[in-house]
Design a protein around this motif. Structure first.
Motif, PDB file in Angstrom:
ATOM      1  N   TYR A 102       0.812  -1.213   0.000  1.00  7.95           N
ATOM      2  CA  TYR A 102       0.000   0.000   0.000  1.00  7.95           C
ATOM      3  C   TYR A 102       0.849   1.267   0.000  1.00  7.95           C
ATOM      4  O   TYR A 102       0.441   2.295  -0.533  1.00  7.95           O
ATOM      5  CB  TYR A 102      -0.947   0.004   1.204  1.00  7.95           C
ATOM      6  N   LEU A 103       2.037   1.197   0.606  1.00 12.59           N
ATOM      7  CA  LEU A 103       2.927   2.360   0.621  1.00 12.59           C
ATOM      8  C   LEU A 103       3.783   2.445  -0.641  1.00 12.59           C
ATOM      9  O   LEU A 103       4.461   3.446  -0.861  1.00 12.59           O
ATOM     10  CB  LEU A 103       3.838   2.303   1.856  1.00 12.59           C
ATOM     11  N   ASN A 104       3.772   1.367  -1.436  1.00  9.49           N
ATOM     12  CA  ASN A 104       4.550   1.310  -2.667  1.00  9.49           C
ATOM     13  C   ASN A 104       6.048   1.447  -2.398  1.00  9.49           C
ATOM     14  O   ASN A 104       6.765   2.194  -3.053  1.00  9.49           O
ATOM     15  CB  ASN A 104       4.099   2.397  -3.664  1.00  9.49           C
ATOM     16  N   VAL A 105       6.514   0.695  -1.378  1.00  8.28           N
ATOM     17  CA  VAL A 105       7.943   0.675  -1.030  1.00  8.28           C
ATOM     18  C   VAL A 105       8.359  -0.783  -0.814  1.00  8.28           C
ATOM     19  O   VAL A 105       7.514  -1.654  -0.611  1.00  8.28           O
ATOM     20  CB  VAL A 105       8.243   1.507   0.240  1.00  8.28           C
ATOM     21  N   PRO A 106       9.664  -1.060  -0.813  1.00  2.48           N
ATOM     22  CA  PRO A 106      10.123  -2.436  -0.569  1.00  2.48           C
ATOM     23  C   PRO A 106       9.836  -2.888   0.863  1.00  2.48           C
ATOM     24  O   PRO A 106       9.781  -2.073   1.783  1.00  2.48           O
ATOM     25  CB  PRO A 106      11.637  -2.356  -0.815  1.00  2.48           C
TER      26      PRO A 106
END
Length: 279
Positions: A156-160
């Motif tokens: 949802y945060l679009n991070v690894p």
């Protein structure tokens, strides 16, 4: 990028645009992406997006922000309404009263909750909504029970997502390790992370399923410092009120649970209340 071979009607474009935003949260999307995909004028696509933005606002699905400039575009920020939040937390508290939850060492069985894909997705979305403007670069957890929640929040945060191991393997390459005090017996343990897992200067959100003594959390924070990174948030699914640990700064918990003895039924039972996440 593939383009549509046939012109799509406006209602078809709106369905696709809506679905694309929802499945690409916190990702910068240029107007040209949709314009090229539909082979349509940017002015028409802008009108479509304005329509979707209005629906998202009205139904509290989320907000579509416009970023100006040459490298600008649009970012969909999910939202989670108060009504849905209350329903979710009521469901979790109810399910915590079901089955055998209390484990040796004052731990609480939570695996079945975080293995439920619908509930897991909703919890992850609720957490991500709170932290999505913190410019987080990575979401970190320690193996094993918090991995599913960590992955879902990172999506949802679009991070690894980054998983710290209790012991490394040859496939991890060179690692950095720290010792920490874990468990009710105050035993010294080790956690390790591959040197290439985190870039120096990264802002990190720590996620875990359960907080009891806090030793593991302190260890994670120390390990993140070894990478010259900063912990900007800590969030746990459930914390136990039965613990004595070093102060953990600025952490959030969705629920607090307490193990109490029911004299009438001669048994221990679990009581829960909303955690610091909602303060």
């Amino acid at each position: 990028m593939a383009t549509m071979s046939n012109k799509m009607k406006r209602n078809q474009r709106i369905v696709y645009i809506s679905q694309y935003f929802v499945t690409h949260p916190n990702e910068l999307i240029g107007l040209s992406y949709f314009s090229d995909y539909f082979n349509s004028a940017k002015s028409s696509i802008s009108e479509d997006i304005d329509f979707v933005r209005g629906i998202f606002d009205e139904t509290e699905i989320g907000v579509i922000e416009t970023i100006a400039g040459v490298q600008g575009g649009m970012i969909f920020r999910p939202s989670y309404s108060d009504v849905k939040t209350n329903e979710l937390m009521d469901e979790i508290r109810q399910r915590l009263t079901e089955g055998k939850r209390i484990l040796p060492g004052s731990y609480v069985y939570l695996a079945d909750l975080l293995q439920d894909p619908r509930l897991l997705d909703n919890v992850a979305k609720l957490i991500a909504v709170k932290y999505q403007k913190e410019e987080i670069d990575a979401v970190v957890t320690i193996e094993t029970k918090g991995i599913g929640l960590c992955v879902a929040v990172a999506k949802y945060l679009n991070v690894p997502h980054v998983v710290v191991r209790r012991s490394s393997s040859e496939m991890d390459g060179s690692t950095i390790s720290v010792n920490y005090v874990s468990g009710s017996h105050q035993r010294v343990s080790k956690m390790e992370l591959s040197k290439v897992s985190l870039k120096a200067g990264s802002k990190v959100l720590i996620i875990d399923d359960f907080l009891r003594n806090g030793g593991t959390m302190i260890g994670l924070m120390n390990l993140i410092e070894e990478f010259d990174c900063k912990t900007v948030g800590i969030c746990v699914f459930v914390e136990s009120t039965y613990r004595d640990h070093e102060p953990i700064p600025d952490y959030d918990s969705l629920l607090k649970v307490e193990i109490v003895y029911n004299k009438e039924e001669s048994r221990f039972e679990l009581q829960s209340e909303l955690g610091t996440f909602f303060e």
